[in-house]
Design a protein around this motif. Structure first.
Motif, PDB file in Angstrom:
ATOM      1  N   SER A   1      -1.187 -10.019  -4.932  1.00 61.74           N
ATOM      2  CA  SER A   1      -1.165  -9.483  -3.872  1.00 61.74           C
ATOM      3  C   SER A   1      -2.086 -10.292  -2.767  1.00 61.74           C
ATOM      4  O   SER A   1      -2.225 -10.538  -1.032  1.00 61.74           O
ATOM      5  CB  SER A   1      -2.766  -8.291  -4.097  1.00 61.74           C
ATOM      6  OG  SER A   1      -2.307  -7.500  -4.287  1.00 61.74           O
ATOM      7  N   GLY A   2      -2.910 -11.329  -3.413  1.00 61.50           N
ATOM      8  CA  GLY A   2      -4.345 -12.468  -2.813  1.00 61.50           C
ATOM      9  C   GLY A   2      -3.026 -12.918  -1.657  1.00 61.50           C
ATOM     10  O   GLY A   2      -3.812 -12.957  -0.843  1.00 61.50           O
TER      11      GLY A   2
ATOM     12  N   ASP B   1       0.970  -0.853   0.088  1.00 60.17           N
ATOM     13  CA  ASP B   1       0.246   0.412  -0.023  1.00 60.17           C
ATOM     14  C   ASP B   1       0.902   1.445  -0.205  1.00 60.17           C
ATOM     15  O   ASP B   1       2.233   1.112   0.432  1.00 60.17           O
ATOM     16  CB  ASP B   1      -1.272   0.227   1.366  1.00 60.17           C
ATOM     17  CG  ASP B   1      -1.850  -1.359   1.064  1.00 60.17           C
ATOM     18  OD1 ASP B   1      -2.795  -1.134   0.179  1.00 60.17           O
ATOM     19  OD2 ASP B   1      -1.828  -1.947   1.516  1.00 60.17           O
TER      20      ASP B   1
ATOM     21  N   PHE C   1      -0.802 -11.058   1.302  1.00 60.70           N
ATOM     22  CA  PHE C   1      -1.870 -10.142   1.997  1.00 60.70           C
ATOM     23  C   PHE C   1      -2.284 -11.650   2.986  1.00 60.70           C
ATOM     24  O   PHE C   1      -2.463 -11.076   4.607  1.00 60.70           O
ATOM     25  CB  PHE C   1      -3.059  -9.452   1.835  1.00 60.70           C
ATOM     26  CG  PHE C   1      -2.012  -8.025   1.245  1.00 60.70           C
ATOM     27  CD1 PHE C   1      -1.039  -7.713   0.132  1.00 60.70           C
ATOM     28  CD2 PHE C   1      -2.530  -6.938   2.321  1.00 60.70           C
ATOM     29  CE1 PHE C   1      -0.848  -6.677  -0.152  1.00 60.70           C
ATOM     30  CE2 PHE C   1      -1.888  -5.469   1.666  1.00 60.70           C
ATOM     31  CZ  PHE C   1      -1.102  -5.594   0.496  1.00 60.70           C
TER      32      PHE C   1
ATOM     33  N   ARG D   1      -8.502  -2.375 -12.374  1.00 60.78           N
ATOM     34  CA  ARG D   1      -8.204  -3.221 -10.829  1.00 60.78           C
ATOM     35  C   ARG D   1      -8.352  -3.647  -9.772  1.00 60.78           C
ATOM     36  O   ARG D   1      -9.548  -4.661  -9.437  1.00 60.78           O
ATOM     37  CB  ARG D   1      -8.038  -2.019  -9.820  1.00 60.78           C
ATOM     38  CG  ARG D   1      -9.332  -1.763  -9.475  1.00 60.78           C
ATOM     39  CD  ARG D   1      -9.181  -0.122  -8.452  1.00 60.78           C
ATOM     40  NE  ARG D   1      -8.081  -0.204  -7.495  1.00 60.78           N
ATOM     41  CZ  ARG D   1      -7.562   0.759  -7.075  1.00 60.78           C
ATOM     42  NH1 ARG D   1      -7.071   1.414  -7.582  1.00 60.78           N
ATOM     43  NH2 ARG D   1      -6.367   0.156  -6.558  1.00 60.78           N
ATOM     44  N   PHE D   2      -7.817  -5.144  -9.156  1.00 67.06           N
ATOM     45  CA  PHE D   2      -8.633  -6.113  -8.043  1.00 67.06           C
ATOM     46  C   PHE D   2      -8.009  -5.509  -6.636  1.00 67.06           C
ATOM     47  O   PHE D   2      -7.064  -4.392  -6.020  1.00 67.06           O
ATOM     48  CB  PHE D   2      -8.080  -7.126  -8.396  1.00 67.06           C
ATOM     49  CG  PHE D   2      -8.460  -7.754  -8.974  1.00 67.06           C
ATOM     50  CD1 PHE D   2      -9.879  -8.253  -9.212  1.00 67.06           C
ATOM     51  CD2 PHE D   2      -7.020  -7.857 -10.583  1.00 67.06           C
ATOM     52  CE1 PHE D   2     -10.563  -8.777 -10.723  1.00 67.06           C
ATOM     53  CE2 PHE D   2      -8.165  -8.343 -11.915  1.00 67.06           C
ATOM     54  CZ  PHE D   2      -9.016  -8.577 -11.632  1.00 67.06           C
ATOM     55  N   PRO D   3      -9.057  -5.084  -5.298  1.00 71.59           N
ATOM     56  CA  PRO D   3     -10.734  -5.807  -5.327  1.00 71.59           C
ATOM     57  C   PRO D   3     -10.812  -4.953  -6.464  1.00 71.59           C
ATOM     58  O   PRO D   3     -10.826  -3.547  -6.238  1.00 71.59           O
ATOM     59  CB  PRO D   3     -10.487  -5.923  -4.112  1.00 71.59           C
ATOM     60  CG  PRO D   3     -10.238  -4.745  -3.414  1.00 71.59           C
ATOM     61  CD  PRO D   3      -8.761  -4.681  -4.547  1.00 71.59           C
TER      62      PRO D   3
ATOM     63  N   ARG E   1      -2.861  -4.776  -9.229  1.00 71.64           N
ATOM     64  CA  ARG E   1      -2.714  -5.783  -7.909  1.00 71.64           C
ATOM     65  C   ARG E   1      -3.736  -6.406  -8.744  1.00 71.64           C
ATOM     66  O   ARG E   1      -4.642  -7.065  -9.548  1.00 71.64           O
ATOM     67  CB  ARG E   1      -3.753  -5.293  -7.118  1.00 71.64           C
ATOM     68  CG  ARG E   1      -3.023  -4.666  -6.163  1.00 71.64           C
ATOM     69  CD  ARG E   1      -3.704  -4.639  -4.829  1.00 71.64           C
ATOM     70  NE  ARG E   1      -2.791  -3.419  -3.590  1.00 71.64           N
ATOM     71  CZ  ARG E   1      -2.405  -3.622  -2.707  1.00 71.64           C
ATOM     72  NH1 ARG E   1      -1.850  -4.394  -3.083  1.00 71.64           N
ATOM     73  NH2 ARG E   1      -1.803  -2.968  -2.069  1.00 71.64           N
TER      74      ARG E   1
ATOM     75  N   PHE F   1     -11.124 -12.987  -2.506  1.00 70.58           N
ATOM     76  CA  PHE F   1     -10.807 -11.423  -2.557  1.00 70.58           C
ATOM     77  C   PHE F   1     -10.607 -12.505  -3.979  1.00 70.58           C
ATOM     78  O   PHE F   1     -10.237 -12.482  -5.948  1.00 70.58           O
ATOM     79  CB  PHE F   1      -9.449 -11.605  -2.527  1.00 70.58           C
ATOM     80  CG  PHE F   1      -8.910 -10.240  -0.999  1.00 70.58           C
ATOM     81  CD1 PHE F   1      -9.233  -9.167  -2.178  1.00 70.58           C
ATOM     82  CD2 PHE F   1      -8.552 -10.446  -0.109  1.00 70.58           C
ATOM     83  CE1 PHE F   1      -8.765  -8.015  -1.486  1.00 70.58           C
ATOM     84  CE2 PHE F   1      -8.905  -9.455   0.782  1.00 70.58           C
ATOM     85  CZ  PHE F   1      -8.800  -8.453   0.201  1.00 70.58           C
TER      86      PHE F   1
END
Ligand code: TMP
Length: 212
Positions: free
Chosen positions: A104-105, A18, A108, A44-46, A100, A75
């Motif tokens: 990222s999934g 972030d 995180f 972008r995701f989400p 993302r 997600f």
């Protein structure tokens, strides 16, 4: 001709902590590719516009509470619900820049202590990016940048763990860019990194699938 040699758009993914600058660099990259005459979209995701995305958004803003595995799967579902449109657009010749993705999934959720292989499993079969651009920033520097917006994961201690979990996924196929450089320098390096991929896809590089 075999379908494997059909022209298509490139799938370009930006990843990073972030406040690493992904969002502003994604729009700069969009302008660059459009300026060269390539049909390009920025995703972008989400994707918070779908009903799954709204559940994710409520979770991120602490309006709802979900079990770690449950939110992980949401997600992932949020990527699955866009998968066929993604394939259609790429086959139409549109390059997609994605702010993302599955990395990222995994980063995180594994930062919370979930097993990395468990985290990767629901992503199997999604389209694999042609290039992952990683905007590399020390978590402390990211935290100094205009403050976090107050969403669930925007805390220095947690971002430190996320950084380690990104490192665990990073391999030689990623383009790692020092995100502490001046904005224009980063922009130029991203441009240089993507162009060959856009051209290779136009010339018919086959689509591939997670995890390659
Ligand atoms: P955003 O700020 O880029 O909209 O992303 C929202 C947050 O969601 C960000 O802290 C990263 C996190 N995230 C996950 O935990 N899993 C995912 O699969 C994705 C795409 C994002």
């Amino acid at each position: 001709r075999a379908s494997s040699s059909e022209s298509r758009g490139a799938l370009i993914v930006l990843e990073g902590l972030d406040r690493s600058g992904k969002t502003s660099q994604s729009s700069r990259l969009l302008s660059y590719l459009e300026g060269l005459g390539h049909s390009t979209e920025l995703w972008r995701f989400p994707d918070r516009n779908t009903s799954v995305g709204q559940m994710i958004s409520a979770y991120l803003s602490n309006k709802s509470h979900l079990d770690d595995r449950t939110i992980h799967l949401l997600f992932s579902a949020n990527r699955w619900e866009k998968r066929s449109l993604m394939e259609t657009q790429l086959k139409n010749g549109t390059t997609l820049i994605i702010d993302r993705y599955s990395y990222s999934g995994v980063a995180f959720s594994s930062a919370k202590g979930l097993d990395i292989e468990w985290c990767k499993a629901p992503e199997v079969g999604l389209l694999a990016p042609d290039i992952v651009l990683y905007l590399d920033i020390p978590p402390e520097k990211a935290a100094e940048r205009g403050g976090y917006g107050g969403e669930r994961y925007e805390q220095l201690e947690f971002q430190r763990k996320v950084a380690k979990c990104y490192q665990a996924q990073c391999d030689s196929s990623w383009k790692v860019i020092d995100a502490c450089q001046p904005i224009e320098d980063i922009e130029k390096q991203l441009q240089d990194a993507v162009l060959d991929h856009v051209i290779a896809c136009e010339r018919g590089r086959p689509l591939s699938y997670l995890w390659p």
